[in-house]
Design an enzyme around this catalytic site. Structure first.
Site, mmCIF file in Angstrom:
data_model
loop_
_atom_site.group_PDB
_atom_site.id
_atom_site.type_symbol
_atom_site.label_atom_id
_atom_site.label_comp_id
_atom_site.label_asym_id
_atom_site.label_seq_id
_atom_site.Cartn_x
_atom_site.Cartn_y
_atom_site.Cartn_z
ATOM 1 N N LYS A 279 0.711 -1.259 -0.207
ATOM 2 C CA LYS A 279 0.052 0.043 -0.146
ATOM 3 C C LYS A 279 0.744 1.198 -0.037
ATOM 4 C CE LYS A 279 -4.176 -1.997 1.460
ATOM 5 N NZ LYS A 279 -5.410 -2.130 2.416
ATOM 6 N N ARG A 314 -3.266 -10.463 4.626
ATOM 7 C CA ARG A 314 -3.704 -10.610 3.101
ATOM 8 C C ARG A 314 -2.382 -9.944 2.498
ATOM 9 N NH1 ARG A 314 -6.324 -7.119 -0.343
ATOM 10 N NH2 ARG A 314 -7.546 -8.188 -2.148
#
Length: 335
Positions: A279, A314
């Site tokens: 991210k 994840r």
């Protein structure tokens, strides 16, 4: 309202009276007491209400047959043309199935398939298109005996995915977008992952700065409400997983505040999932503008999360995380 956060440790010198966090590998013998508008306080276990202590310590039930007594890796598979890191790479069925098999060979425990990008600014995808992107891949992976989670915020897509062989539903909207998704999970006895986010992907980052009074407690309250909504629809608590939604309507400072106090979310009495892989804030802090080169930073945050008792990560880079976790486990004496 008072909030209680276990302060976890992995130290081999575990004191008498310490309790296991969520029945897992971390232990705690102190708790941080949090109240809005007050300084936090470190308090002994004796001050924690019994029902809260039970929620903190109870072992988490297996997720669609997958035990949570050790860290688990959820492999990310985007069958989209526009996801932030791997958009278009696995949009075809053959490419998607090949990547899923590769991740399983690298050590993934399950695969999370998404047919709608939820990156900041991403546009809405019609259910029919989302189903066409995901259902054939789910069918192929189910035939190969792979445990599949479907990343969707739409009840109709959820039904089609479960029909195709998915076992778990992962709702990035935390039931805000389509409340009927909880009914689908209840009817089909499917585990349900509830993630916190703001608004929609198109607008969430623009709203982040002024959205919270206290991001940690506000996200906790929102997840508590989502759990209550799911339970009212008939989803058992032991089938619910919570995810604080790093990067979904949060600034970098807000992301870090949540990461620093991840163990608070065990007080909800559910398993906890964290998704930070590749991210933007990892790129900003780690000085890496290229998303597919943010694996080391992602693994670094992942190990911190495991130290906070988080059961599921994840991730994109399975092999890298698998190696990091093996060394992490050996370092604190886990079998």
């Amino acid at each position: 309202m008072t909030y209680w956060r276990a302060i976890p440790s992995l130290d081999p010198a575990r004191p008498t009276g310490a309790r296991s966090l969520a029945g897992g590998w971390a232990w705690f013998d102190r708790v941080e007491r949090l109240r809005r508008g007050e300084p936090s306080a470190i308090v002994p276990l004796e001050e924690v209400p019994d029902d809260v202590l039970d929620a903190m310590t109870a072992p988490r039930a297996p997720l669609a047959g997958l035990s949570l007594d050790e860290p688990r890796l959820m492999g990310i598979l985007n069958t989209t043309p526009d996801s932030f890191s791997d958009g278009g790479q696995h949009a075809g069925q053959a490419e998607a199935v090949a990547r899923a098999l590769e991740m399983m060979a690298e050590g993934a425990d399950l695969i999370d398939i998404g047919g709608e990008s939820t990156r900041p600014g991403a546009a809405y995808v019609a259910p029919e298109e989302e189903i066409s992107r995901t259902a054939p891949v789910i069918e192929a992976l189910d035939s190969a005996g792979i445990l599949v989670s479907l990343d969707t915020r739409k009840a109709s897509v959820a039904r089609a995915g479960l029909d195709a062989g998915a076992s778990i539903l992962n709702d990035v909207s935390g039931l805000r977008f389509d409340p009927e998704l909880a009914d689908v999970a209840a009817e089909r006895h499917a585990p349900l992952i509830l993630m916190h986010s703001l608004s929609t992907p198109e607008t969430m980052q623009a709203e982040a700065a002024g959205a919270y009074r206290d991001v940690v407690l506000d996200v906790y309250d929102a997840l508590q409400d989502a759990i209550a909504q799911a339970r009212a629809a008939g989803v058992a608590r032991d089938r619910i997983v919570v995810d604080p939604g790093i990067g979904f309507g949060k600034t970098q400072a807000q992301n870090l505040a949540l990461i620093q106090r991840l163990s608070l979310f065990h007080s909800l009495g559910c398993a906890v999932l964290l998704g930070v892989s590749r991210k933007g804030f990892i790129g900003a802090i780690g000085d890496e503008p290229q998303a597919d080169r943010r694996g080391p930073g992602s693994a670094g945050i992942g190990l911190w999360a495991l130290g906070q008792g988080v059961q599921l990560l994840r991730v994109h880079d399975i092999q890298m995380h698998k190696q990091a976790i093996a060394l992490w486990r050996a370092s604190h004496g886990a079998s």
